[in-house]
Design a protein around this motif. Structure first.
Motif, mmCIF file in Angstrom:
data_model
loop_
_atom_site.group_PDB
_atom_site.id
_atom_site.type_symbol
_atom_site.label_atom_id
_atom_site.label_comp_id
_atom_site.label_asym_id
_atom_site.label_seq_id
_atom_site.Cartn_x
_atom_site.Cartn_y
_atom_site.Cartn_z
ATOM 1 N N ASN A 59 -31.879 -25.666 -22.038
ATOM 2 C CA ASN A 59 -31.455 -25.012 -20.973
ATOM 3 C C ASN A 59 -32.413 -23.889 -20.750
ATOM 4 O OD1 ASN A 59 -29.459 -27.012 -20.874
ATOM 5 N ND2 ASN A 59 -27.981 -25.420 -21.968
ATOM 6 N N THR A 61 -33.724 -20.708 -17.714
ATOM 7 C CA THR A 61 -33.420 -19.827 -16.515
ATOM 8 C C THR A 61 -34.828 -19.584 -16.010
ATOM 9 O OG1 THR A 61 -31.457 -19.009 -17.455
ATOM 10 C CG2 THR A 61 -32.444 -17.888 -15.571
ATOM 11 N N ILE A 93 -37.889 -31.775 -15.743
ATOM 12 C CA ILE A 93 -36.799 -31.419 -15.292
ATOM 13 C C ILE A 93 -35.679 -32.616 -15.288
ATOM 14 C CG2 ILE A 93 -35.065 -30.406 -13.472
ATOM 15 C CD1 ILE A 93 -37.384 -28.455 -13.058
ATOM 16 N N THR A 95 -32.162 -32.335 -14.929
ATOM 17 C CA THR A 95 -31.153 -31.755 -13.911
ATOM 18 C C THR A 95 -31.420 -30.283 -13.687
ATOM 19 O OG1 THR A 95 -29.419 -31.192 -15.485
ATOM 20 C CG2 THR A 95 -29.241 -33.508 -14.735
ATOM 21 N N TRP A 96 -30.875 -29.743 -12.411
ATOM 22 C CA TRP A 96 -31.051 -28.389 -12.218
ATOM 23 C C TRP A 96 -29.837 -27.805 -11.291
ATOM 24 C CZ3 TRP A 96 -32.037 -26.616 -7.134
ATOM 25 C CH2 TRP A 96 -32.286 -27.493 -6.288
ATOM 26 N N LEU A 103 -25.396 -26.621 -14.443
ATOM 27 C CA LEU A 103 -26.701 -27.066 -14.537
ATOM 28 C C LEU A 103 -27.067 -28.440 -14.199
ATOM 29 C CD1 LEU A 103 -26.222 -24.563 -16.526
ATOM 30 C CD2 LEU A 103 -28.178 -25.393 -17.980
ATOM 31 N N TYR A 127 -41.597 -26.805 -6.685
ATOM 32 C CA TYR A 127 -40.462 -26.567 -5.656
ATOM 33 C C TYR A 127 -40.852 -26.056 -4.573
ATOM 34 C CZ TYR A 127 -41.700 -21.783 -6.757
ATOM 35 O OH TYR A 127 -42.529 -20.471 -6.782
ATOM 36 N N VAL A 143 -33.431 -20.188 -11.034
ATOM 37 C CA VAL A 143 -33.166 -21.663 -11.035
ATOM 38 C C VAL A 143 -32.694 -22.100 -12.448
ATOM 39 C CG1 VAL A 143 -33.847 -24.070 -10.543
ATOM 40 C CG2 VAL A 143 -34.559 -21.809 -9.185
ATOM 41 N N VAL A 145 -32.182 -24.830 -15.238
ATOM 42 C CA VAL A 145 -32.562 -26.131 -15.365
ATOM 43 C C VAL A 145 -32.394 -26.802 -16.876
ATOM 44 C CG1 VAL A 145 -34.612 -25.840 -13.681
ATOM 45 C CG2 VAL A 145 -34.803 -25.643 -16.033
#
Length: 382
Positions: A59, A61, A93, A95-96, A103, A127, A143, A145
């Motif tokens: 996880n 940030t 990635i 999921t985000w 998340l 992005y 974000v 992720v």
């Protein structure tokens, strides 16, 4: 029917299973320490060593670039880039989301809309953030992720521990200090004990039986009982703060076992060989050096393994007799204790330092283990 030829008693299988279980209990932590010593801090904190060969989820940030990097494209203000820094470029990635509470709100390629801004994040971290009005602020948008990182092994931990000039992390000085303590503390008691064992086994003199009983009695004397009196003696004669005092302490504590082990082996050697040598005019010293020592090599090697492992892994004697405020004579066990205080959260450094500490004992044990059982069983049967 239990003793039919070709069948094995149940007890034999139980012994085999117990031995395998003990080997695994000893082997798994060692392998885990070895694997962890090549992993990064993030991977150690996110998954166990048994998952080292598989991708791990973390996880994170992350932030987009600052608003000062935005460019205008028609009616939109746009910020483009990649969320991952250079060291995380291999991560993908899964999921985000735009909130730490969810998340998994979006999949890679999805677009999130909030307060007139649209954010699209791809699996590789690329992005695109757009807004109908000029974006303000000093920092980018956060974000959250869930990223999958591939297995990563590094030698940076060993470079930090072995080659770093930082006295806090470096184990190189402590490694050579430990060798300086261990090698003499292994050789000195072997030399003294070999002479004593030969005398107790093959030389007749008054009080020999009492000396043997005294040596056996010393085997049960706790080491801690003699530490303070011996330290006072060493300080009184001026050898309590250096290698010499440590060598003599290890020698004194190791001699009873060495004499007992070597004497039991030597007394089991064929008497005819020694008597024939004496008939031929050989002195006791010649018999000892040319006959007894070569034949006693398994017992010597067996005790050398015990003594080396004990002195290498020792912390108590080094703490008491190797007093040094500058750290110039710090041994590896003491260095690891200090790392626990200064690097308590850096598990990659601690794992590497611990494996470096056990690597030498493992090498010595596997190189000489074939002599261990032969030396321990010496004198048990005729």
């Amino acid at each position: 029917m239990d003793n039919i030829a070709g069948s094995k008693p149940t007890l034999t299988w139980a012994v085999h299973i117990s031995v395998v279980a003990l080997v695994l209990l000893w082997l798994f932590p060692t392998i885990g320490l070895f694997v962890s010593s090549f992993r990064t801090a993030d991977q150690i904190s996110s998954s166990g060593w048994w998952k080292a060969l598989f991708p791990t989820e973390q996880n994170m940030t992350l932030r987009t670039a600052a608003p000062e990097t935005q460019v205008q494209e028609g009616d939109l203000w746009v910020i483009e880039g990649n969320l991952f820094e250079e060291e995380n470029s291999d991560a993908t990635i899964a999921t985000w989301g735009t909130s730490s509470r969810d998340l998994s709100a979006y999949q890679p390629g999805d677009t999130a809309e909030d307060d007139g801004m649209r954010l699209t994040v791809e699996a590789d971290g690329a992005y695109r953030l757009t807004s109908g009005t000029e974006m303000e602020g000093r920092r980018g948008e956060r974000v959250f992720v869930v990223a999958e990182t591939p297995p990563d092994f590094t030698l940076a931990n060993y470079r930090q521990v072995l080659l770093s000039g930082d006295s806090t992390d470096s184990m190189s000085k402590a490694f050579f200090n430990t060798l300086t303590v261990t090698i003499p503390a292994t050789i000195i008691p072997i030399v003294i004990a070999a002479f004593a064992a030969y005398a107790l086994a093959w030389m007749d003199f008054p009080g020999r039986a009492l000396l043997i009983a005294f040596v056996v009695g010393l085997l049960v004397v706790p080491l801690q009982l003699a530490l303070i009196p011996l330290l006072k003696l060493h300080l009184g004669i001026g050898i309590g703060k250096g290698y010499l005092g440590t060598w003599l302490a290890h020698t004194g504590f190791g001699l009873p076992l060495a004499i007992y082990l070597l004497r039991n082996y030597m007394v089991g050697l064929p008497r005819d060989i020694i008597e024939n040598a004496r008939v031929d005019g050989a002195t006791d010293f010649q018999i000892f050096t040319k006959i007894i020592l070569p034949l006693s090599f398994p017992a010597l090697a067996s005790f050398a393994i015990f003594q080396f492992l004990w002195t290498w892994n020792d912390l108590l004697v080094a703490k008491v007799f190797l007093i040094d405020a500058t750290g110039q004579t710090t041994v590896m066990t003491n260095q690891i204790v200090e790392l626990l205080g200064t690097r308590g959260g850096n598990w990659e450094i601690l794992a590497t330092a611990a494996f470096v500490s056990i690597a030498m004992p493992l090498l010595v044990f596997f190189a000489m283990q074939k002599y261990l059982v032969r030396g321990l069983l010496a004198g048990s049967v005729k």
